[in-house]
Design a protein around this motif. Structure first.
Motif, PDB file in Angstrom:
ATOM      1  N   LYS A   3       0.782  -1.170   0.003  1.00  0.00           N
ATOM      2  CA  LYS A   3      -0.015   0.008  -0.121  1.00  0.00           C
ATOM      3  C   LYS A   3       0.805   1.192  -0.087  1.00  0.00           C
ATOM      4  O   LYS A   3       2.072   1.251   0.444  1.00  0.00           O
ATOM      5  CB  LYS A   3      -0.857   0.012   1.225  1.00  0.00           C
ATOM      6  N   SER A   4       0.196   2.621  -0.441  1.00  0.00           N
ATOM      7  CA  SER A   4       1.128   3.595  -0.465  1.00  0.00           C
ATOM      8  C   SER A   4       0.757   4.579   0.200  1.00  0.00           C
ATOM      9  O   SER A   4      -0.557   5.120   0.194  1.00  0.00           O
ATOM     10  CB  SER A   4       1.413   3.879  -2.212  1.00  0.00           C
ATOM     11  N   ILE A   5       1.737   5.564   0.732  1.00  0.00           N
ATOM     12  CA  ILE A   5       1.504   6.804   1.412  1.00  0.00           C
ATOM     13  C   ILE A   5       2.214   7.833   0.435  1.00  0.00           C
ATOM     14  O   ILE A   5       3.275   7.517   0.278  1.00  0.00           O
ATOM     15  CB  ILE A   5       2.079   6.829   2.740  1.00  0.00           C
ATOM     16  N   VAL A   6       1.668   8.758   0.129  1.00  0.00           N
ATOM     17  CA  VAL A   6       2.075   9.798  -0.726  1.00  0.00           C
ATOM     18  C   VAL A   6       2.064  11.298  -0.104  1.00  0.00           C
ATOM     19  O   VAL A   6       1.124  11.521   0.664  1.00  0.00           O
ATOM     20  CB  VAL A   6       1.186  10.207  -1.963  1.00  0.00           C
ATOM     21  N   CYS A   7       3.349  11.592   0.198  1.00  0.00           N
ATOM     22  CA  CYS A   7       3.434  12.927   0.760  1.00  0.00           C
ATOM     23  C   CYS A   7       3.948  13.913  -0.042  1.00  0.00           C
ATOM     24  O   CYS A   7       4.872  13.652  -0.900  1.00  0.00           O
ATOM     25  CB  CYS A   7       4.579  12.857   2.132  1.00  0.00           C
ATOM     26  N   LEU A   8       3.087  15.063  -0.108  1.00  0.00           N
ATOM     27  CA  LEU A   8       3.114  16.077  -1.231  1.00  0.00           C
ATOM     28  C   LEU A   8       3.952  17.390  -0.594  1.00  0.00           C
ATOM     29  O   LEU A   8       3.802  18.333  -1.109  1.00  0.00           O
ATOM     30  CB  LEU A   8       1.863  16.619  -1.452  1.00  0.00           C
ATOM     31  N   HIS A   9       4.825  17.115   0.452  1.00  0.00           N
ATOM     32  CA  HIS A   9       5.800  18.150   1.003  1.00  0.00           C
ATOM     33  C   HIS A   9       7.079  17.540   1.215  1.00  0.00           C
ATOM     34  O   HIS A   9       7.055  16.345   1.402  1.00  0.00           O
ATOM     35  CB  HIS A   9       4.928  18.539   2.358  1.00  0.00           C
ATOM     36  N   THR A  10       7.787  18.445   1.520  1.00  0.00           N
ATOM     37  CA  THR A  10       9.384  17.831   1.553  1.00  0.00           C
ATOM     38  C   THR A  10       9.500  17.357   2.984  1.00  0.00           C
ATOM     39  O   THR A  10       9.207  17.825   4.042  1.00  0.00           O
ATOM     40  CB  THR A  10      10.337  19.036   1.453  1.00  0.00           C
ATOM     41  N   LEU A  11      10.156  16.188   3.146  1.00  0.00           N
ATOM     42  CA  LEU A  11      10.668  15.269   4.166  1.00  0.00           C
ATOM     43  C   LEU A  11      11.976  15.169   4.269  1.00  0.00           C
ATOM     44  O   LEU A  11      12.598  14.824   3.236  1.00  0.00           O
ATOM     45  CB  LEU A  11       9.868  14.239   4.312  1.00  0.00           C
ATOM     46  N   SER A  12      12.653  15.452   5.384  1.00  0.00           N
ATOM     47  CA  SER A  12      14.169  15.014   5.458  1.00  0.00           C
ATOM     48  C   SER A  12      14.327  13.555   5.578  1.00  0.00           C
ATOM     49  O   SER A  12      13.264  12.574   5.671  1.00  0.00           O
ATOM     50  CB  SER A  12      14.689  15.746   6.870  1.00  0.00           C
ATOM     51  N   PRO A  13      15.351  13.179   5.340  1.00  0.00           N
ATOM     52  CA  PRO A  13      15.653  11.504   5.262  1.00  0.00           C
ATOM     53  C   PRO A  13      15.184  11.042   6.765  1.00  0.00           C
ATOM     54  O   PRO A  13      14.778   9.927   6.600  1.00  0.00           O
ATOM     55  CB  PRO A  13      17.266  11.361   5.128  1.00  0.00           C
ATOM     56  N   ARG A  14      15.698  11.541   8.049  1.00  0.00           N
ATOM     57  CA  ARG A  14      15.143  11.241   9.050  1.00  0.00           C
ATOM     58  C   ARG A  14      13.835  11.258   9.382  1.00  0.00           C
ATOM     59  O   ARG A  14      13.056  10.196   9.690  1.00  0.00           O
ATOM     60  CB  ARG A  14      15.636  12.040  10.101  1.00  0.00           C
ATOM     61  N   GLN A  15      12.831  11.988   8.912  1.00  0.00           N
ATOM     62  CA  GLN A  15      11.584  12.107   8.560  1.00  0.00           C
ATOM     63  C   GLN A  15      11.094  11.129   8.073  1.00  0.00           C
ATOM     64  O   GLN A  15       9.898  10.220   8.623  1.00  0.00           O
ATOM     65  CB  GLN A  15      11.259  13.511   8.448  1.00  0.00           C
ATOM     66  N   GLN A  16      11.611  10.453   6.721  1.00  0.00           N
ATOM     67  CA  GLN A  16      11.074   9.645   5.990  1.00  0.00           C
ATOM     68  C   GLN A  16      11.153   8.314   6.780  1.00  0.00           C
ATOM     69  O   GLN A  16      10.295   7.438   6.607  1.00  0.00           O
ATOM     70  CB  GLN A  16      11.792   9.679   4.695  1.00  0.00           C
ATOM     71  N   GLU A  17      12.454   8.102   7.499  1.00  0.00           N
ATOM     72  CA  GLU A  17      12.742   7.009   7.974  1.00  0.00           C
ATOM     73  C   GLU A  17      11.751   6.677   9.124  1.00  0.00           C
ATOM     74  O   GLU A  17      11.219   5.422   9.309  1.00  0.00           O
ATOM     75  CB  GLU A  17      14.119   7.060   8.554  1.00  0.00           C
ATOM     76  N   LEU A  18      11.355   7.778   9.841  1.00  0.00           N
ATOM     77  CA  LEU A  18      10.367   7.510  10.967  1.00  0.00           C
ATOM     78  C   LEU A  18       9.095   7.058  10.420  1.00  0.00           C
ATOM     79  O   LEU A  18       8.161   6.220  10.921  1.00  0.00           O
ATOM     80  CB  LEU A  18      10.184   8.828  11.810  1.00  0.00           C
TER      81      LEU A  18
END
Length: 318
Positions: A3-18
């Protein structure tokens, strides 16, 4: 199938990892709210943010979309009726803004009580001058319309200045850090107590132009009005009349009925008005706090099928 989560805003690598750690079995895809990939969004079960032109794709009958986490506290620009009809869960960013917005509110109040706004103008003109009417926050009363995250944080800090705090909410229920809380129907009675009347309200049918001539006339002579909620909750002409008459001593405004505020608007030229360009909630910690909310909600979503924090009640529009 992942399944997918789409984020339409900028995330840092750490935020993506979390987010990936909190959402096993989901892929996280980064998009762009200004130039959204509609094919990608057509497959999304969860969307973080919103973007221009995404409505038709996300609201198609065959769309797997189940949950939208907005990047803002305000939701009035979203197609709420259509989202409700489709059964889409909606959570907002309420709570992200409390600390920076409370700082702006106190910035306005301190500027006015210490005449710092006129001191800055005098400095630009190399003028050594004091009005001689400087005051302080101690003993003053703050009437805060809205007792949510922003209002509560403002009331908490106000106590450090030894201020009296009066809240106004739909329910009128007691809230920590408020000496008393009135219902919205009692707003006229509440504002009469305030040395500062602070508007933190969202925009709903009930709050649209709530602050009108009747409310401003009920305010204490020489009080100040601060609006960091939504511009359309205030009748701008009535506000200017109260300022021009001297009934209100000044106003700190971050939001306006028309944004950007037109260059020719009279508010720009009023020395008793302090204007910020709808940036009170801006902070370099914004994305971190938003991700914290999302992760908490993701865990709840996986456990119970619904996010637990900031779930919007479509009937109330917040």
């Amino acid at each position: 199938m992942t399944k997918s989560i789409v984020c339409l805003h900028t995330l840092s690598p750490r935020q993506q990892e979390l987010i990936r750690e909190a959402a096993p079995g989901y892929s996280l895809i980064l998009g762009n709210s200004k130039d959204p990939d509609l094919a990608m969004l057509a497959e999304a079960e969860i969307v973080i943010g919103w973007g221009k032109g995404v409505r038709d794709t996300l609201l198609k009958p065959e769309s797997p979309l189940r949950w939208v986490q907005t990047w803002s506290a305000g939701i009035e620009k979203l197609p709420l009726d259509a989202m409700e009809d489709k059964g889409i869960l909606l959570t907002n960013a309420s709570g992200v803004h409390a600390e920076p917005i409370a700082a702006v509110i106190f910035g306005f109040m301190l500027l006015f009580t210490r005449n710092l706004h006129t001191a800055v103008r005098n400095q630009l003109n190399r003028r050594w001058h004091s009005e001689g009417n400087e005051s302080e926050l101690t003993g003053k009363t703050a009437v805060i319309a809205g007792t949510g995250a922003i209002g509560s944080e403002t009331a908490r800090i106000a106590k450090a200045f030894r201020m009296k705090t009066v809240g106004v909410s739909r329910s009128g229920k007691p809230v920590d850090s408020f000496d008393e809380v009135y219902t919205t129907s009692q707003l006229q009675d509440a504002v009469g107590q305030g040395d500062f009347v602070i508007n933190t309200l969202p925009l709903t049918e009930e709050t649209k132009q709530l602050f009108d001539a009747e409310i401003f006339s009920a305010c204490k002579q020489g009080s100040y009005y601060i609006n960091i909620g939504r511009g359309a909750t205030t009748h701008t002409e009535a506000l200017m009349e109260a300022l021009n008459s001297g009934h209100l001593a000044g106003a700190g405004l971050d939001v306006f009925e028309a944004e950007p505020l037109p260059r020719e608007h009279p508010l720009w030229g009023m020395e008793q008005v302090i204007i910020t360009p709808h940036c009170a909630g801006a902070t370099d910690r914004y994305a971190d706090r938003l991700v914290d909310i999302f992760i908490e909600n993701m865990k709840s979503y996986l456990k119970s099928g619904a996010p637990a924090r900031n779930l919007v009640d479509y009937s109330r529009r917040y």
